[in-house]
Design an enzyme around this catalytic site. Structure first.
Site, PDB file in Angstrom:
ATOM      1  N   ASP A  18     -54.403  31.501  16.275  1.00 35.13           N
ATOM      2  CA  ASP A  18     -53.821  31.985  15.033  1.00 35.13           C
ATOM      3  C   ASP A  18     -53.819  33.506  14.957  1.00 35.13           C
ATOM      4  OD1 ASP A  18     -53.164  31.566  12.009  1.00 35.13           O
ATOM      5  OD2 ASP A  18     -54.970  32.773  11.988  1.00 35.13           O
ATOM      6  N   ASP A  31     -53.774  23.346  11.884  1.00 31.81           N
ATOM      7  CA  ASP A  31     -53.749  23.423  10.422  1.00 31.81           C
ATOM      8  C   ASP A  31     -52.357  23.798   9.941  1.00 31.81           C
ATOM      9  OD1 ASP A  31     -53.901  25.880  11.595  1.00 31.81           O
ATOM     10  OD2 ASP A  31     -55.193  26.753  10.089  1.00 31.81           O
ATOM     11  N   HIS A  32     -51.657  24.563  10.745  1.00 28.19           N
ATOM     12  CA  HIS A  32     -50.316  25.023  10.383  1.00 28.19           C
ATOM     13  C   HIS A  32     -49.647  25.601  11.617  1.00 28.19           C
ATOM     14  CE1 HIS A  32     -51.882  29.063  10.729  1.00 28.19           C
ATOM     15  NE2 HIS A  32     -52.855  28.727   9.907  1.00 28.19           N
ATOM     16  N   SER A  56     -54.886  28.655   5.861  1.00 27.97           N
ATOM     17  CA  SER A  56     -55.823  27.835   6.621  1.00 27.97           C
ATOM     18  C   SER A  56     -56.923  27.226   5.777  1.00 27.97           C
ATOM     19  CB  SER A  56     -56.456  28.666   7.733  1.00 27.97           C
ATOM     20  OG  SER A  56     -55.461  29.076   8.633  1.00 27.97           O
ATOM     21  N   HIS A 113     -47.512  32.527   8.733  1.00 31.54           N
ATOM     22  CA  HIS A 113     -47.517  31.127   9.157  1.00 31.54           C
ATOM     23  C   HIS A 113     -46.108  30.545   9.075  1.00 31.54           C
ATOM     24  CE1 HIS A 113     -51.987  30.792   7.784  1.00 31.54           C
ATOM     25  NE2 HIS A 113     -51.833  31.516   8.866  1.00 31.54           N
ATOM     26  N   THR A 132     -61.589  27.527   8.425  1.00 29.47           N
ATOM     27  CA  THR A 132     -61.668  26.161   8.938  1.00 29.47           C
ATOM     28  C   THR A 132     -63.086  25.625   8.974  1.00 29.47           C
ATOM     29  OG1 THR A 132     -59.639  26.251  10.204  1.00 29.47           O
ATOM     30  CG2 THR A 132     -61.284  24.700  10.937  1.00 29.47           C
ATOM     31  N   HIS A 163     -50.678  36.130  14.540  1.00 30.62           N
ATOM     32  CA  HIS A 163     -50.602  37.068  13.409  1.00 30.62           C
ATOM     33  C   HIS A 163     -50.353  38.498  13.889  1.00 30.62           C
ATOM     34  CE1 HIS A 163     -51.266  34.681   9.894  1.00 30.62           C
ATOM     35  NE2 HIS A 163     -52.426  34.200  10.301  1.00 30.62           N
ATOM     36  N   HIS A 166     -65.682  31.231   8.621  1.00 30.11           N
ATOM     37  CA  HIS A 166     -64.249  31.423   8.432  1.00 30.11           C
ATOM     38  C   HIS A 166     -63.656  30.175   7.781  1.00 30.11           C
ATOM     39  CE1 HIS A 166     -60.123  32.814   9.593  1.00 30.11           C
ATOM     40  NE2 HIS A 166     -60.707  33.983   9.460  1.00 30.11           N
TER      41      HIS A 166
END
Length: 520
Positions: free
Chosen positions: A333, A374-375, A107, A450, A170, A337, A168
């Site tokens: 996200d 972002d992904h 990220s 990811h 981002t 995870h 963080h």
């Protein structure tokens, strides 16, 4: 007999009309109506005085689809036909997410791409690919600035809203230059990096771009001296301050803004009691770390993403020169995870609410709004489920290999891999619809990874038509800057006669909402 015949006929007609009603959206006439709408779609070429970027971290296309179904099912529908707010945007493109040194990205590198306009190495924020992760001496000379900085330099108000820590990956790419995304405070930095003059990310939040107008999210503990007890969780060591330098960054901010209509808040009551017309600067730190998942949020004390976004826009839009707002749905996200699909998808639905609220508070004629990720993640759903099947439910068949049921949602890897007596766990023996259920995974990992595929970019507003086709991820901020006439590429803003070539409808720059966590 006549009575029974009439009753039977009535029942048949009822069924026919019911089928016609529920199927109307799939008939040719509905397609014709959709085509007419597309033909009427105009390209808005005026200046985007306001920009909103929603980053849904980790929100790949499978997550978008599953969130759409969940949204519909939460309102009593089958779900598949539902529209997310981003589904209503007229322009869609794909972004390639790889980092300069990674096929499957992290990220930090992706945030640098879609905020600063350059691809970067994984684990680094606000620096070019010449910087090496964790090597402090590669920072200087390789710093890159973000669209948030470009907007601020142009006289616009700027803001950051996130469901993660404000330092963080981002959000930090919007203001920091760090060769390590994990340097949240000086407590997380190696001694040699501190001695070499590198700064922690929390410190950079307040020093690199003076007077960021709105900052909201978590990360409170990184702002206070080490072992300082937290205001909300007194005596809980893991929530206490972490700073070794003894600085109280919050108090420093309060002192600097006290005569500038600045307000610091740390709970929902304080936030919603503010009159945005009387606030020019806002710092809201609602948790020591990340904000809680929306399913676990205390609605009395913790603000929702939608509530934060509304307050942010009401403060920022007062500036006649416009604004730029970065909104991150970062816990999508985190849910993935952890293999907790239900948490992740409810986070995505809350992001959808925030996008809808922002649309009501802004105008498509002067606000460029972008929603992207972002992904992606190793998340998917399948199994030939029937229409209306609960998104968290079982597939309609047993596995033909082990004769056990399986959920529609599965992960390619992650913590959901489990063996019972040497075989795959039988999901019918557990509560697979529980909030924190970890969906089964093919490969065992403590944390799911990811995904490497392209992510969608949804756009509406001035110059949104520039986002079509397939692009590198770092193309996105250049479109926003072009639309808003900020940054270096501004020649198009003046016509040959010297007058403005792009005409602002209102004096504000579109709010950019980053759906970035889908960020990691």
């Amino acid at each position: 007999k006549t009575y029974l015949f009439c009753l039977s006929l009535f029942f048949c007609l009822f069924l026919v009309f019911k089928v016609i009603g529920t199927s109307e959206m799939f008939l040719p006439n509905s397609d014709h109506r959709a085509l007419k709408c597309q033909r009427k779609q105009k390209h808005l070429s005026c200046v985007a005085n306001r920009s909103t970027c929603f980053r849904c971290i980790g929100m790949g296309v499978p997550t978008v689809t599953a969130a759409r179904i969940l949204k519909g099912q939460l309102s009593g529908q089958s779900g598949e036909e539902t529209q997310l707010e981003m589904d209503k945007f007229p322009f869609v493109s794909l972004a390639k997410t790889y980092n300069t040194n990674a096929q499957v990205p992290d990220s930090a590198g992706t945030a640098t791409a879609y905020l600063c306009g350059v691809k970067a190495n994984e684990g680094t924020v606000g620096v070019s690919a010449a910087a090496v992760r964790s090597q402090c001496n590669t920072t200087e000379g390789n710093e890159v600035t973000s669209i948030l900085r470009w907007a601020k330099d142009a006289g616009k108000s700027v803001g950051i809203v996130t469901t993660t820590r404000v330092n963080h990956a981002t959000p930090s790419a919007a203001y920091a230059h760090s060769v390590d995304r994990d340097w949240y405070s000086d407590n997380e930095m190696p001694a040699e990096a501190l001695q070499a003059g590198c700064k922690d990310i929390a410190r950079q939040l307040f020093e690199n771009i003076p007077n960021i107008d709105v900052i909201m999210g978590g990360g409170r503990k990184y702002m206070f001296p080490k072992n300082r007890s937290d205001v909300e969780y007194p005596g809980v060591a893991k929530h206490s301050g972490t700073r070794k330098d003894g600085r109280d960054l919050v108090q420093e901010w309060i002192d600097k803004t006290k005569d500038k209509k600045g307000h610091y808040v740390w709970n929902k009551k304080q936030l919603l009691s503010l009159n945005p017309n009387n606030v020019d600067y806002l710092l809201g730190l609602f948790e020591p770390g990340d904000l809680p998942y929306d399913l676990e949020r205390n609605s009395e004390t913790d603000p929702s993403l939608t509530e934060m976004v509304e307050v942010a826009i009401k403060i920022l839009r007062k500036n006649p020169s416009g604004f730029y707002l970065l909104v991150e749905g970062g816990r999508i996200d985190h849910g993935h995870h952890e293999g907790k699909a239900k948490q992740a998808l409810h986070e995505a639905v809350e992001m959808d609410r925030a996008i809808g609220r922002a649309s009501l508070l802004t105008s498509i004629h002067d606000t460029l709004t972008i929603v992207t990720a972002d992904h992606s993640h190793m998340f998917n759903f399948g199994g030939y489920t029937p229409r209306g099947n609960t998104i968290f439910g079982l597939a309609p068949m047993l596995s033909d290999a082990d004769q056990k049921p399986f959920t529609s949602i599965l992960y390619g890897n992650g913590p959901g891999y489990k063996l019972v007596n040497g075989a795959r766990e039988n999901v019918s023996t557990i509560d697979y619809q529980e909030n924190n259920y970890q969906a089964q995974a093919a490969v065992p990992l403590s944390m799911e990874t990811h995904g490497g595929e392209d992510v969608a970019v949804f756009a509406k507003g001035p110059m949104a038509h520039l986002l079509h086709g397939v692009h590198e991820q770092n193309y996105i901020p250049h479109v926003m800057a072009y639309a808003g006439c900020i940054g270096q590429n501004r020649e198009h803003c003046l016509s040959r006669s010297g007058t403005a070539g792009l005409h602002p409808v209102l004096s504000t720059i579109a709010t950019l909402f980053t759906v970035t966590r889908l960020l990691c």
